[in-house]
Scaffold this motif. Structure first.
Motif, PDB file in Angstrom:
ATOM      1  N   MET A  33       0.827  -1.205   0.000  1.00 38.94           N
ATOM      2  CA  MET A  33       0.000   0.000   0.000  1.00 38.94           C
ATOM      3  C   MET A  33       0.860   1.254   0.000  1.00 38.94           C
ATOM      4  O   MET A  33       0.503   2.264  -0.632  1.00 38.94           O
ATOM      5  N   GLY A  34       1.998   1.206   0.693  1.00 38.53           N
ATOM      6  CA  GLY A  34       2.890   2.358   0.706  1.00 38.53           C
ATOM      7  C   GLY A  34       3.391   2.703  -0.692  1.00 38.53           C
ATOM      8  O   GLY A  34       3.398   3.872  -1.089  1.00 38.53           O
ATOM      9  N   HIS A  35       3.795   1.686  -1.437  1.00 41.19           N
ATOM     10  CA  HIS A  35       4.258   1.925  -2.812  1.00 41.19           C
ATOM     11  C   HIS A  35       3.116   2.397  -3.708  1.00 41.19           C
ATOM     12  O   HIS A  35       3.336   3.242  -4.598  1.00 41.19           O
ATOM     13  N   ILE A  36       1.912   1.877  -3.481  1.00 41.58           N
ATOM     14  CA  ILE A  36       0.750   2.328  -4.272  1.00 41.58           C
ATOM     15  C   ILE A  36       0.481   3.810  -4.017  1.00 41.58           C
ATOM     16  O   ILE A  36       0.237   4.587  -4.948  1.00 41.58           O
ATOM     17  N   HIS A  37       0.525   4.224  -2.743  1.00 37.97           N
ATOM     18  CA  HIS A  37       0.324   5.645  -2.415  1.00 37.97           C
ATOM     19  C   HIS A  37       1.336   6.520  -3.145  1.00 37.97           C
ATOM     20  O   HIS A  37       0.972   7.556  -3.721  1.00 37.97           O
ATOM     21  N   ILE A  38       2.595   6.105  -3.113  1.00 40.50           N
ATOM     22  CA  ILE A  38       3.650   6.918  -3.739  1.00 40.50           C
ATOM     23  C   ILE A  38       3.487   6.941  -5.256  1.00 40.50           C
ATOM     24  O   ILE A  38       3.631   7.998  -5.891  1.00 40.50           O
ATOM     25  N   LEU A  39       3.163   5.805  -5.858  1.00 40.86           N
ATOM     26  CA  LEU A  39       2.966   5.753  -7.310  1.00 40.86           C
ATOM     27  C   LEU A  39       1.802   6.636  -7.745  1.00 40.86           C
ATOM     28  O   LEU A  39       1.886   7.334  -8.767  1.00 40.86           O
TER      29      LEU A  39
END
Length: 227
Positions: free
Chosen positions: A153-159
């Motif tokens: 989820m952290g990478h999804i937020h950043i993307l």
């Protein structure tokens, strides 16, 4: 469910607020307009769209592969935070005191690049103008802050944050003539100074969190090996 939605918008907004000032599409507008001044409106939009897609791809690559790169070279995550904070702080202070972000400048003039007769959507528009060292440092800095249990989820937020910022950049490049007439030189510098101040706050936060983690890391090593 409502708490999840609030957190989603909160963390995505943090990425946008952190990345937009350092990407600062306003600084790319003069170069973009100079390079595309003899192109048709349709070709100008295509160049802007390609440049923003390339910028997204560059930043997403460093986000997803950054950990592998730093693991390969034996760099710790606190080290990335501190190094990124220093880079961002230097660029931010330049923006505050001069009104310009020199990280997006290119060595060749627009006329020199035109003579080369090349597609410049990747270079110099995408890199280093939009996705320069500062933007990469911000993305890797945010990636280093993702908690271990929330990696996906952290990478999804950043993307998503990167996608929003590159969309904003596309809109600004597409409306470059209007923005340049509306703001003028002094207005552009004033906005750069405001963005520089916001970026300074983010850089200090990166430095503080990196220093804290360094202390915890070395304190843990000292306890594990007292002699």
């Amino acid at each position: 469910m409502m708490a999840y939605i609030i957190d989603f918008f909160k963390y995505t907004a943090l990425v946008v607020i952190g990345l937009l000032p350092i990407m600062n599409p306003l600084t790319t507008i003069p170069l973009y307009m100079s390079l595309t001044n003899r192109m048709s409106d349709e070709k100008k939009r295509k160049q802007a769209a390609k440049a923003c897609m390339y910028a997204f791809g560059i930043l997403a690559t460093f986000l997803l592969l950054g950990k592998g790169i730093i693991t390969l070279f034996g760099i710790s995550m606190p080290g990335i935070r501190v190094a990124g904070g220093i880079i961002i702080l230097i660029l931010a202070l330049r923006m505050v005191f001069s009104g310009n972000d020199t990280s997006s400048e290119v060595d060749s003039s627009a006329s020199d690049i035109k003579k080369a007769d090349m597609d410049y959507s990747f270079s110099p528009l995408a890199m280093p103008s939009l996705a320069g060292p500062g933007s990469i440092a911000v993305v890797m800095g945010f990636g280093s802050q993702i908690p271990d249990g929330h990696m996906i989820m952290g990478h999804i937020h950043i993307l998503i944050g990167i996608a929003i910022v590159t969309c904003i950049a596309f809109i600004m490049l597409s409306a470059s003539k209007f923005i340049e007439k509306l703001l003028g030189k002094h207005g552009t510098q004033a906005i750069s100074k405001i963005m520089g101040f916001l970026l300074t706050c983010i850089a200090v936060q990166f430095l503080a969190s990196g220093t804290r983690d360094f202390y915890r890391e070395f304190a843990g090593l000292a306890q594990a090996n007292p002699f």
